[in-house]
Design a protein around this motif. Sequence first.
Motif, PDB file in Angstrom:
ATOM      1  N   LEU A  19      30.715 -13.365  16.804  1.00  0.00           N
ATOM      2  CA  LEU A  19      31.760 -12.397  17.113  1.00  0.00           C
ATOM      3  C   LEU A  19      31.162 -11.128  17.701  1.00  0.00           C
ATOM      4  N   LYS A  20      30.038 -10.666  17.162  1.00  0.00           N
ATOM      5  CA  LYS A  20      29.374  -9.482  17.695  1.00  0.00           C
ATOM      6  C   LYS A  20      28.889  -9.709  19.116  1.00  0.00           C
TER       7      LYS A  20
ATOM      8  N   SER B  86      30.117  -7.717  22.431  1.00  0.00           N
ATOM      9  CA  SER B  86      29.133  -7.055  23.292  1.00  0.00           C
ATOM     10  C   SER B  86      29.318  -7.456  24.742  1.00  0.00           C
ATOM     11  N   VAL B  87      29.573  -8.752  24.994  1.00  0.00           N
ATOM     12  CA  VAL B  87      29.793  -9.240  26.370  1.00  0.00           C
ATOM     13  C   VAL B  87      31.032  -8.601  26.979  1.00  0.00           C
ATOM     14  N   ILE B  88      32.106  -8.516  26.183  1.00  0.00           N
ATOM     15  CA  ILE B  88      33.350  -7.926  26.683  1.00  0.00           C
ATOM     16  C   ILE B  88      33.145  -6.466  27.053  1.00  0.00           C
ATOM     17  N   ILE B  89      32.427  -5.747  26.178  1.00  0.00           N
ATOM     18  CA  ILE B  89      32.193  -4.319  26.438  1.00  0.00           C
ATOM     19  C   ILE B  89      31.331  -4.120  27.683  1.00  0.00           C
TER      20      ILE B  89
ATOM     21  N   ASP C 171      16.657  -7.941  23.359  1.00  0.00           N
ATOM     22  CA  ASP C 171      17.889  -7.320  22.882  1.00  0.00           C
ATOM     23  C   ASP C 171      17.628  -6.510  21.619  1.00  0.00           C
ATOM     24  N   ASN C 172      18.686  -5.957  21.027  1.00  0.00           N
ATOM     25  CA  ASN C 172      18.537  -5.087  19.843  1.00  0.00           C
ATOM     26  C   ASN C 172      18.006  -5.814  18.620  1.00  0.00           C
TER      27      ASN C 172
END
Length: 515
Positions: free
Chosen positions: A459-460, A464-467, A504-505
């Motif tokens: 879900l995260k 992230s992709v949408i944002i 990535d983070n």
Amino acid sequence: MNKIGGFLFSARLMAVILAVFATSIAIATFIENDFGSLAARAIVYNAHWFEFLLLLGVVNLSGRVILKKLYTRNKISIFLFHISFIIILAGAAITRYSGSEGTMTIREGSATNLVLTDKTYVEIIADKAYQFKVSFNLFGRNRLQKEIMHHGKPVKIKTVGFVSNAYETIEPDKNGIPVAEFIYADSSYRRSLVIQAGDKKTIGSIGLNFSEVRDSLDVNMVISGDSLGFIASFPVTISAMGGESFKILEPGVIHTFHPRQIYSFGDQIIVLNQFYSYGKIVARQVPAEEGQTFDAVMVKLTSNGFTREVFLPGKSGYRGLSRSVNLDGKDIVFSYGSIYKELPFKLKLNDFIVERYPGSHSPSSFESRVELTDSARKISGSYRIYMNNILKYRGYRFYQSSYDADERGTILSVNHDQAGTMVSYAGYALLGLCMFLSLFNRKSRFRSLSVESNRIKQLKNAVSVIILGFLFGSTGIFAQSDDPDIVSPDPIHAASFGRLLVQDNSGRIEPVNTL
């Protein structure tokens, strides 16, 4: 009943039990640090309330198993988890009530089967031998009240006091009996001896008889008015503390014991420190900074109007010093401390070895080479006992603990708890199996948490992709509207950029397209 059952088997009660358990263990640690392990055991570990707390935990776990039907196939890992803790607690209970510990001391070339227990006893020898297990400490009730038989007459025994790290002295008491304290020196220390009417005691080779029956071989002590006197069968020398003058006292005559005067009975020098025509023996505590000595139990003996208080020095890990009381012409012998227990086999110390760090006297390791002999089973063998190398035989475990100052004797710690150890180990093995099965059981809490964690992570990533899509898309729209001369990137260059690896983070290396 339903409300009571619901409370006993509730998760809320288990939370309270765990909180009280953790707090108790923490408090016991401080008690042990300040007052010793015996106090911690008496107040917490061996206390009835602590046992009740653990029993309540077992009842709660058992009730949860039945109430939640954890014994079904789908909940097998949770069932084993609860059962394993119940088995571990059962093993602890077996150890508590059937296990034993102690120490065995062996000199090189000697064999023994005697273990000095860590538990303390009050021993009494009258018509027969009595042993009463006790656990005295500063914070306990310290009660012992028994009745024994001596020459067909009942004798009542009762503890009237306990003092840790104590010494024996006297004080006046209007209801007391004649009592005296002497100072003398042995080969290494200055010591004191307390004697009261009816006693027979020795200082070196000199016997002091304060009983009504005189003995020609002893120094017989008598009451002369308000003073203490004596009759000796040999000449006695008396001198002042300064030693300027001395006087020889003739034998067979009553002489007065003068305080602060030096009396030489043969090679033994004695000084009367204090005397009371009406007094009693008391125990006083030695300050910790002045050193460690025995604890003391004061025992009161009563029989047909005869009453006597006895000072019993001793402590855990040490054989108690005996004290006797003459009753009806026969002695009753008392002692307080650890006792010896016999093992069904013997250990002989063939050699004791101490290894030291190079250039130092500090020991790096030490070991005992022993020979075990079991006559009943016709078994014998040689073994080495050292750190992390334990001798195990017939349920007994021998650990290398310490050694004598001259390095010609060993001190072994002895533990006997075969049943409790096996049950506890079975509980730990079952707990490990439970954790292993939790990895594969789809209905286990571990698997449900794993699935939930993966779902949250997906879900995260989607968010992230949408944002990112919204940000890059908005930038492109605004850029086209603001500056129509911007040229679209080359497709081959864009594809190469998409394959560029980045971190990535979460620390994962992945292409820009995946990011």
